[in-house]
Design a protein around this motif. Sequence first.
Motif, mmCIF file in Angstrom:
data_model
loop_
_atom_site.group_PDB
_atom_site.id
_atom_site.type_symbol
_atom_site.label_atom_id
_atom_site.label_comp_id
_atom_site.label_asym_id
_atom_site.label_seq_id
_atom_site.Cartn_x
_atom_site.Cartn_y
_atom_site.Cartn_z
ATOM 1 N N LEU A 1 13.098 36.373 62.547
ATOM 2 C CA LEU A 1 13.881 36.087 63.990
ATOM 3 C C LEU A 1 14.836 34.863 63.905
ATOM 4 O O LEU A 1 15.829 34.722 64.711
ATOM 5 N N ARG A 2 14.612 33.960 63.013
ATOM 6 C CA ARG A 2 15.125 32.898 63.120
ATOM 7 C C ARG A 2 15.864 32.242 61.695
ATOM 8 O O ARG A 2 16.058 31.122 61.521
ATOM 9 N N GLY A 3 16.094 33.335 60.937
ATOM 10 C CA GLY A 3 17.023 33.130 59.728
ATOM 11 C C GLY A 3 16.122 31.939 58.957
ATOM 12 O O GLY A 3 14.851 32.007 58.418
ATOM 13 N N ALA A 4 16.928 30.856 58.303
ATOM 14 C CA ALA A 4 16.348 29.892 57.697
ATOM 15 C C ALA A 4 15.050 29.131 58.004
ATOM 16 O O ALA A 4 14.534 28.596 57.448
ATOM 17 N N GLU A 5 15.332 29.025 59.492
ATOM 18 C CA GLU A 5 14.202 28.308 60.056
ATOM 19 C C GLU A 5 12.802 29.214 59.682
ATOM 20 O O GLU A 5 11.773 28.623 59.495
ATOM 21 N N SER A 6 12.906 30.473 59.847
ATOM 22 C CA SER A 6 11.719 31.186 59.689
ATOM 23 C C SER A 6 11.436 31.063 58.150
ATOM 24 O O SER A 6 9.910 31.265 57.836
ATOM 25 N N ASP A 7 12.224 31.238 57.151
ATOM 26 C CA ASP A 7 11.845 30.956 55.833
ATOM 27 C C ASP A 7 11.342 29.804 55.476
ATOM 28 O O ASP A 7 10.367 29.453 54.645
ATOM 29 N N ALA A 8 11.711 28.630 56.308
ATOM 30 C CA ALA A 8 11.361 27.272 56.074
ATOM 31 C C ALA A 8 9.760 27.059 56.780
ATOM 32 O O ALA A 8 8.830 26.545 56.190
ATOM 33 N N ASP A 9 9.255 27.992 57.558
ATOM 34 C CA ASP A 9 8.043 28.071 58.191
ATOM 35 C C ASP A 9 7.174 28.757 56.827
ATOM 36 O O ASP A 9 6.115 28.051 56.828
#
Length: 452
Positions: free
Chosen positions: A60-68
């Motif tokens: 749902l949040r692009g790069a932020e989701s991947d960083a999580d």
Amino acid sequence: MVHQQLQSLVLQTIRNHALFSIATDTLLVGVSGGVDSMVLLHILQALECKVHVAHCNFSLRGAESDADEHLVVSYAQSNNIPYSVTRFNTREYAQQTHMSIEMAARELRYDWFSELCVEHSCDYIAIAHNENDSVETFFIQLLRTTGIKGLRGIPITNGRIVRPLLNSTRSSIEAYAHANNITYRTDSSNLENEYVRNKIRNIVLPQLVSIHPQAHNNIVTSMHHVSQAYDVYADTIAQELARIVTYTGTGCMVNEHVLLAHKHKQALAFELFRSYGFTPNSIEQILQSFGTQSGKIFESPQYTAVHDRDTLFIFPKIIEQAFQIEVLLQSYTISTPYAKFRCSLHNSTEITLTKHPHWAYIDAAKLSNTLVLRTWKAGDSFVPFGMKGNKKVSDYLIDAKIPVHIKQHVLVLESNGTIVWLVGFTIHNLYAITNHTTRVFCIEMQQLNDEV
């Protein structure tokens, strides 16, 4: 000091509410990468709990989701913790199911957690909801007119779901993370006021605290009182509904005359029909239809209610003529088009029996490891509880005066080809628990919109 205080509070919460056994149980821990779940994982490690990490990337949040995801995986790997990760196309699923993004993510998450529990033999699912989350939920439910049940906030347990941080404040969790140098991710969407929860968190609650500094503590105390009162209320509602409702497998029949004559008909109608997903407006219309011409139909998202003379019939919308699904002899939750089923295994000395047609208690030693839940068919037969002779399911349903349109939704649970439970009615007499039973397989049927 912060380190010891929060760990002690969590340990006290686990013990006071008997959430799980630290010595013997394995926990599936939902870890998003946020401060709450990272602190929960850290504390469970410190308490030497056996854990398996589960992380959902909702895309749902692009790069932020991947960083999580990267943070959670890195932490699990560096601490030698077994973990599972999955990715969902949450927006697509929400569109397909006509759900909000929040509800779609919730359903995807808990369905996957249930699957992981079976795959990795986990006993409980640990979720990092905290005391502030519960207060926010109180206000969200207040806006939804959910009745007394919703005003309890978040329950500390719900089936196999446990919430060890529920008595801990967000500020104490953040202080613990700082004191222990715990790396965590901050969801930038939490700072935006797009969602109702964020508006309550960022706008409403700070205003209440400015009006009354003890607002948070007083609301928490009030929720505890409501929760205790609800237990008494729910018992009374169940007793009164037993005089009004006949459960018919995955649906029910409501005696309109008895309900209308009851002095608390509004409360009984609300609790009954709300459990099948009907809105307050629909519930009022249903009550007004009693005593009028037959044939009126009311619909909730997943159920149909039909008014026929002095009876209201409620049944699932979906009919699958050849529905069949495997049921494992394990503790987990199954979702079907007809109902949800919460399964659990217990020692016979551990359980308290609930006398309700939606519950079945079966001697586990007599069952195969894999059962089958399916729609009944012509020729099916079994020995009903308390009887000695075989009886056809069709004859049983006729004797129970189950209408034709309700019969289509009746399910059976079978083991090695033998029907052990006519779902929502009775179990097979030979599979009932006895004084010699050591392990009990419990299965509870829930309405489709009940929270898991």
